[in-house]
Design an enzyme around this catalytic site. Structure first.
Site, PDB file in Angstrom:
ATOM      1  N   ARG A 197      -7.038   0.271   1.866  1.00  0.00           N
ATOM      2  CA  ARG A 197      -6.721  -0.145   3.237  1.00  0.00           C
ATOM      3  C   ARG A 197      -5.645   0.771   3.773  1.00  0.00           C
ATOM      4  NH1 ARG A 197      -5.814  -6.637   2.130  1.00  0.00           N
ATOM      5  NH2 ARG A 197      -7.648  -6.887   0.817  1.00  0.00           N
ATOM      6  N   ASP A 213      -2.610   0.490   6.862  1.00  0.00           N
ATOM      7  CA  ASP A 213      -2.006  -0.450   7.802  1.00  0.00           C
ATOM      8  C   ASP A 213      -2.118   0.052   9.241  1.00  0.00           C
ATOM      9  OD1 ASP A 213      -1.154  -2.392   5.968  1.00  0.00           O
ATOM     10  OD2 ASP A 213       0.647  -1.226   5.473  1.00  0.00           O
ATOM     11  N   ARG A 249       5.809   3.818   1.932  1.00  0.00           N
ATOM     12  CA  ARG A 249       6.843   3.696   2.961  1.00  0.00           C
ATOM     13  C   ARG A 249       8.168   3.232   2.364  1.00  0.00           C
ATOM     14  NH1 ARG A 249       3.500   0.274   7.266  1.00  0.00           N
ATOM     15  NH2 ARG A 249       5.549   0.087   8.252  1.00  0.00           N
ATOM     16  N   TYR A 299      -0.940  10.577  -0.480  1.00  0.00           N
ATOM     17  CA  TYR A 299      -0.399  10.138   0.802  1.00  0.00           C
ATOM     18  C   TYR A 299       0.686  11.119   1.239  1.00  0.00           C
ATOM     19  CZ  TYR A 299      -2.530   5.477   0.998  1.00  0.00           C
ATOM     20  OH  TYR A 299      -3.410   4.429   1.090  1.00  0.00           O
TER      21      TYR A 299
END
Lengths: 245, 245
Positions: B49, B51, B194, B107
């Site tokens: 997923r 966000d 994050r 990422y």
């Protein structure tokens, strides 16, 4: 007092810089911000117009205002949407004029020669074809110097007789599949950067020669050049009030 | 037939990847595109997923479809909005599973340490403060290896017992006032990139030490780490089905 301000903006949501009857413009939101701040109607004058979708890292405008502020940059920014931001705002001589005093401007055009990038779709031209950068560099030399750019702009001749401008330099660079063109000149007519870029792309594809560009310039003919590129790849980078060197 | 697709998207306008009752999601527009194409309800399964506001250059999904297409990539793209684009779509073995078969993911997180940039506001974190990149590089080593990341994610413990993941590498680079962090690992929990980034920023400001990070990891405590950063700076770059090397 007269103030000089430098403003950055994301042109995506705006119908260009200049106030007009239809659509929101950057000048409008700047003047609205000054109005909420001062409760006065303040008109701002920019160094140049930018078309719908064109971005700015270096647009300059001036305005007159008899109020004083502790930190005017911060004060204006507090009233602006997050896609428009004053970088600096300072008092200048009452004689200063953002447009008439400008000595040169830098515009940048960004072309993506790799595959379509949805994340950059509003910030670079999605050409998605390879270009020969060395051919573009050679062709760009044809534009450098003082020329009549009648063939390379979208202003009607009746509106402005003199279409002579001087291009000081054009840099063509490639990195990570992006071709970046930087144009430095004493002035640019409507769509002039985009039409030169469209023409340089044709040179980079091998479709036209340096001689073709010389002919286009010499023709001074509004129907001669049909090459153009989207507004989203264009950035007003800098307005300089010093001689070009 | 089972198909494997790689999809790029600008996450700005979307409420994340996964279909949900409120707000439009990327999965929804992809499934809608497949429906207009095939007139069938086709459910797609992604590797992970993302966000709301997170971007993708390398999300992978699979789906089953009994129709054949001359050029399925082009066919799907013709039904997609311009902020979502299929990069490739090809037939794979019926055994292929986008999530279960993924060996590692990359990422990227992008931080602007220069002044606020309205043009990049949705595409990088506007920290607008200088960072010590060498301190960040040192601190990042604490995350590399196999760790229990209970302290560094937003998933409730009851939802998932095992919060052990392996980070293979973290690169910290600086260019033109942007600090770019690349995380390579066998899996990432919700907000994990994050929260690690927010923690590395504190290290780069000199506010916390490598020892502090070791303690945070060892604590396995959901209330330990409150550092987080905005979604807009985050990019899912790559899903790999080969061993990391």
């Amino acid at each position: 007092m007269r103030y000089k301000a430098i403003v950055r903006y994301d042109g995506t949501a705006y119908n260009g810089w200049q106030i007009q009857p239809n659509g929101i413009t950057v000048q409008q939101v700047v003047q609205d911000a000054l109005k909420s701040l001062t409760l006065q109607e303040i008109s701002v004058t920019a160094a140049g117009r930018t078309d719908a979708g064109v971005h700015s890292y270096g647009q300059v405008f001036h305005f007159d205002c008899d109020k004083q502020f502790k930190d005017i940059t911060r004060a204006i920014n507090s009233q602006l949407p997050d896609d428009v931001r004053i970088v600096s705002c300072q008092e200048v001589s009452d004689e200063f004029h953002s447009r008439f005093d400008a000595k040169w401007k830098q515009y940048r055009y960004v072309i993506n020669t790799n595959g379509y990038d949805p994340i950059r779709r509003n910030y670079e031209y999605q050409l998605n074809e390879k270009l020969d950068v060395e051919l573009m560099r050679q062709a760009a030399k044809e534009f450098v110097g003082e020329h009549d750019f009648t063939s390379f702009n979208a202003t009607k001749l009746s509106e402005m007789e003199n279409q002579v401008r001087t291009i000081y330099r054009i840099d063509v660079n490639e990195r990570n599949g992006k071709v970046v063109l930087d144009f430095y000149g004493n002035g640019f007519l409507r769509h002039m950067v985009r039409m030169m870029t469209g023409t340089l792309i044709e040179a980079g594809k091998g479709n036209i020669t340096d001689g073709d560009i010389r002919e286009m310039l010499q023709a001074r003919d509004k129907n001669m050049v049909h090459y153009n590129v989207p507004a989203c790849g264009l950035y007003l980078m800098r307005i300089s009030y010093d001689d070009f060197s």
